[in-house]
Scaffold this active site. Structure first.
Site, mmCIF file in Angstrom:
data_model
loop_
_atom_site.group_PDB
_atom_site.id
_atom_site.type_symbol
_atom_site.label_atom_id
_atom_site.label_comp_id
_atom_site.label_asym_id
_atom_site.label_seq_id
_atom_site.Cartn_x
_atom_site.Cartn_y
_atom_site.Cartn_z
ATOM 1 C CE1 TYR A 56 -4.235 -1.260 -0.437
ATOM 2 C CE2 TYR A 56 -3.236 -3.082 0.761
ATOM 3 C CZ TYR A 56 -4.243 -2.580 -0.038
ATOM 4 O OH TYR A 56 -5.255 -3.394 -0.455
ATOM 5 C CG HIS A 112 -14.046 -1.146 -2.363
ATOM 6 N ND1 HIS A 112 -13.943 -1.729 -3.606
ATOM 7 C CD2 HIS A 112 -15.151 -1.701 -1.786
ATOM 8 C CE1 HIS A 112 -14.933 -2.604 -3.778
ATOM 9 N NE2 HIS A 112 -15.682 -2.601 -2.689
HETATM 10 C C1 BJW Z 1 -11.141 -0.067 -18.733
HETATM 11 C C2 BJW Z 1 -9.968 0.524 -19.110
HETATM 12 C C3 BJW Z 1 -10.100 1.743 -19.747
HETATM 13 C C4 BJW Z 1 -9.406 -1.286 -18.206
HETATM 14 N N1 BJW Z 1 -11.312 2.263 -19.956
HETATM 15 N N2 BJW Z 1 -12.333 0.453 -18.940
HETATM 16 C C5 BJW Z 1 -21.642 -12.513 -3.264
HETATM 17 C C6 BJW Z 1 -22.350 -11.453 -2.725
HETATM 18 C C7 BJW Z 1 -21.765 -10.595 -1.813
HETATM 19 C C8 BJW Z 1 -20.441 -10.758 -1.426
HETATM 20 C C9 BJW Z 1 -19.731 -11.812 -1.959
HETATM 21 C C10 BJW Z 1 -20.332 -12.682 -2.846
HETATM 22 N N3 BJW Z 1 -19.417 -13.622 -3.157
HETATM 23 C C11 BJW Z 1 -18.277 -13.325 -2.506
HETATM 24 C C12 BJW Z 1 -18.432 -12.230 -1.764
HETATM 25 C C13 BJW Z 1 -17.391 -11.591 -0.910
HETATM 26 C C14 BJW Z 1 -16.393 -10.685 -1.595
HETATM 27 C C15 BJW Z 1 -16.376 -10.818 -3.100
HETATM 28 O O1 BJW Z 1 -16.989 -10.081 -3.845
HETATM 29 N N4 BJW Z 1 -15.586 -11.774 -3.607
HETATM 30 C C16 BJW Z 1 -15.472 -11.965 -5.053
HETATM 31 C C17 BJW Z 1 -14.069 -12.410 -5.377
HETATM 32 C C18 BJW Z 1 -16.567 -12.911 -5.518
HETATM 33 N N5 BJW Z 1 -16.703 -9.314 -1.242
HETATM 34 C C19 BJW Z 1 -16.298 -8.780 -0.089
HETATM 35 O O2 BJW Z 1 -15.660 -9.426 0.733
HETATM 36 C C20 BJW Z 1 -16.703 -7.348 0.186
HETATM 37 N N6 BJW Z 1 -17.355 -7.270 1.444
HETATM 38 C C21 BJW Z 1 -18.525 -7.865 1.661
HETATM 39 O O3 BJW Z 1 -19.095 -8.530 0.807
HETATM 40 O O4 BJW Z 1 -19.033 -7.629 2.917
HETATM 41 C C22 BJW Z 1 -20.296 -8.272 3.258
HETATM 42 C C23 BJW Z 1 -21.492 -7.593 2.659
HETATM 43 C C24 BJW Z 1 -22.600 -8.342 2.314
HETATM 44 C C25 BJW Z 1 -23.721 -7.732 1.776
HETATM 45 C C26 BJW Z 1 -23.770 -6.359 1.612
HETATM 46 C C27 BJW Z 1 -22.677 -5.611 1.968
HETATM 47 C C28 BJW Z 1 -21.524 -6.231 2.462
HETATM 48 C C29 BJW Z 1 -15.475 -6.444 0.245
HETATM 49 C C30 BJW Z 1 -14.807 -6.304 -1.075
HETATM 50 C C31 BJW Z 1 -13.534 -5.466 -0.940
HETATM 51 C C32 BJW Z 1 -12.795 -5.306 -2.251
HETATM 52 N N7 BJW Z 1 -11.539 -4.702 -2.008
HETATM 53 C C33 BJW Z 1 -10.669 -4.381 -3.142
HETATM 54 C C34 BJW Z 1 -9.336 -3.831 -2.590
HETATM 55 C C35 BJW Z 1 -9.530 -2.379 -2.099
HETATM 56 C C36 BJW Z 1 -8.245 -1.752 -1.684
HETATM 57 C C37 BJW Z 1 -7.213 -1.730 -2.786
HETATM 58 O O5 BJW Z 1 -7.372 -1.010 -3.778
HETATM 59 O O6 BJW Z 1 -6.224 -2.463 -2.665
HETATM 60 O O7 BJW Z 1 -11.306 -3.435 -3.976
HETATM 61 S S1 BJW Z 1 -10.371 -5.780 -4.234
HETATM 62 C C38 BJW Z 1 -10.374 -4.827 -5.704
HETATM 63 O O8 BJW Z 1 -11.498 -5.214 -6.545
HETATM 64 C C39 BJW Z 1 -10.636 -3.377 -5.276
HETATM 65 C C40 BJW Z 1 -11.584 -2.904 -6.345
HETATM 66 O O9 BJW Z 1 -12.294 -1.783 -5.886
HETATM 67 C C41 BJW Z 1 -12.427 -4.123 -6.594
HETATM 68 C C42 BJW Z 1 -13.139 -4.108 -7.933
HETATM 69 O O10 BJW Z 1 -12.234 -4.119 -8.980
HETATM 70 P P1 BJW Z 1 -12.537 -3.251 -10.300
HETATM 71 O O11 BJW Z 1 -12.532 -1.821 -9.956
HETATM 72 O O12 BJW Z 1 -13.737 -3.771 -10.977
HETATM 73 O O13 BJW Z 1 -11.198 -3.523 -11.141
HETATM 74 P P2 BJW Z 1 -10.903 -4.745 -12.166
HETATM 75 O O14 BJW Z 1 -9.436 -4.747 -12.386
HETATM 76 O O15 BJW Z 1 -11.511 -5.990 -11.721
HETATM 77 O O16 BJW Z 1 -11.658 -4.328 -13.508
HETATM 78 C C43 BJW Z 1 -11.267 -3.198 -14.265
HETATM 79 C C44 BJW Z 1 -12.188 -3.110 -15.477
HETATM 80 O O17 BJW Z 1 -11.841 -1.933 -16.190
HETATM 81 C C45 BJW Z 1 -12.039 -4.291 -16.450
HETATM 82 O O18 BJW Z 1 -13.339 -4.755 -16.847
HETATM 83 C C46 BJW Z 1 -11.312 -3.682 -17.650
HETATM 84 O O19 BJW Z 1 -11.723 -4.227 -18.896
HETATM 85 C C47 BJW Z 1 -11.741 -2.243 -17.566
HETATM 86 N N8 BJW Z 1 -10.767 -1.318 -18.121
HETATM 87 N N9 BJW Z 1 -8.897 -0.321 -18.770
HETATM 88 C C48 BJW Z 1 -12.401 1.546 -19.532
HETATM 89 N N10 BJW Z 1 -8.997 2.401 -20.206
#
Ligand code: BJW
Length: 240
Positions: A56, A112
């Site tokens: 980080y 986040h």
């Molecule tokens: C372009 C581009 C360009 C490229 N132009 N586009 C089902 C339901 C609910 C929860 C879960 C579930 N199954 C599992 C879970 C739990 C888990 C989860 O989701 N796991 C998955 C792996 C399935 N979730 C959690 O644990 C969350 N908490 C939680 O669920 O609490 C309980 C709860 C229940 C109910 C309601 C509320 C809460 C917490 C999740 C925390 C995520 N943390 C991170 C790290 C943050 C800190 C850091 O930055 O290090 O967040 S992980 C990482 O992924 C980061 C991001 O914000 C997040 C999303 O990623 P993002 O932004 O989508 O990036 P990419 O790389 O995946 O995609 C980029 C996109 O851009 C791509 O499509 C490219 O094509 C595109 N792109 N260049 C336009 N130029």
């Protein structure tokens, strides 16, 4: 589009990619270089805090070297102009960088967390933070060296979910920009918006995992798609 009043915009790492910030799941993205379990979970932090703090610290330094791109600027312009006659707007970003606010956006939630903040696990206070954490600096409030990055890891509750669900449930238009739709609860918001009757639009480099939930999808770089869409919306609404 002229009957659109309340807009909810969800952004992800793709909107900052053209500013020079790595995404997570693209080829060469952060999760190819680091194991999620090691650097983005509370268990990983407990196992090896130095590894996580260095990860980080490096990213906190990086975001201070880059600039907002035309996609951030376009959303800031929309935020400034989308007012009056019942118009409301909220940007919910999954990103922990500060490029939306540096571009000028004000109606913004960081679901986040933020790179430029530290959270004291001893006294539960949060502080604006630009420096490194690896040296274990004392908390400015309680003096205990228990600061961690103020970001949301897997298994932790994202911030301000009540405000987010309220805005999603009452929006007329839900727009998702630059997110893969791989991480919940953010990835599920489009379905909540649809269920509440909103129109849904995806702007992403490629179809996201949830692309079928969107009424309309445009694929390409955010720095082109977002300014085009914003100008279209402002001109249709006679605000441009
Ligand atoms: C372009 C581009 C360009 C490229 N132009 N586009 C089902 C339901 C609910 C929860 C879960 C579930 N199954 C599992 C879970 C739990 C888990 C989860 O989701 N796991 C998955 C792996 C399935 N979730 C959690 O644990 C969350 N908490 C939680 O669920 O609490 C309980 C709860 C229940 C109910 C309601 C509320 C809460 C917490 C999740 C925390 C995520 N943390 C991170 C790290 C943050 C800190 C850091 O930055 O290090 O967040 S992980 C990482 O992924 C980061 C991001 O914000 C997040 C999303 O990623 P993002 O932004 O989508 O990036 P990419 O790389 O995946 O995609 C980029 C996109 O851009 C791509 O499509 C490219 O094509 C595109 N792109 N260049 C336009 N130029």
């Amino acid at each position: 589009m002229s009957d659109i009043r309340r807009i909810l915009i969800l952004t992800g790492a793709g909107i900052s990619a053209e500013s020079g910030i790595d995404t997570f799941r693209s080829a060469g993205g952060l999760w190819e270089k680091h194991r999620v379990e090691d650097v983005a979970t509370p268990e990983g932090f407990a196992r090896d805090p130095d590894l996580v703090l260095r990860f980080y610290d490096m990213r906190r330094e990086r975001i201070q070297e880059v600039e907002p791109n035309p996609a951030h600027s376009a959303l800031a312009r929309l935020d400034a102009l989308w007012r009056g006659e019942g118009r409301e707007l909220l940007i919910v970003t999954q990103n922990v960088d500060d490029l939306h606010e540096r571009a000028g956006a004000r109606r913004l939630i960081h679901m986040h967390g933020e790179h430029l903040a530290a959270w004291c696990t001893a006294c539960d206070r949060r502080h604006a933070w630009r420096d490194t954490l690896i040296e274990r600096p004392p908390c400015p409030a309680c003096g205990v060296p228990a600061l961690r990055p103020d970001v949301v890891w897997f298994g932790e509750m994202p911030y301000r979910m009540g405000d987010i669900y309220q805005a999603v449930g009452t929006c007329d238009l839900f727009v998702s920009i630059g997110t893969s739709g791989a991480v919940y609860p953010a990835a599920g918001l489009v379905r909540d918006a649809r269920a509440a009757g909103a129109a849904t639009l995806e702007l992403n480099l490629e179809p996201s995992q949830g692309t079928r939930w969107f009424d309309d999808a445009r694929h390409g770089p955010a720095s082109e798609l977002v300014p085009e869409w914003v100008e279209e919306l402002l001109s249709e609404s006679r605000l441009g």
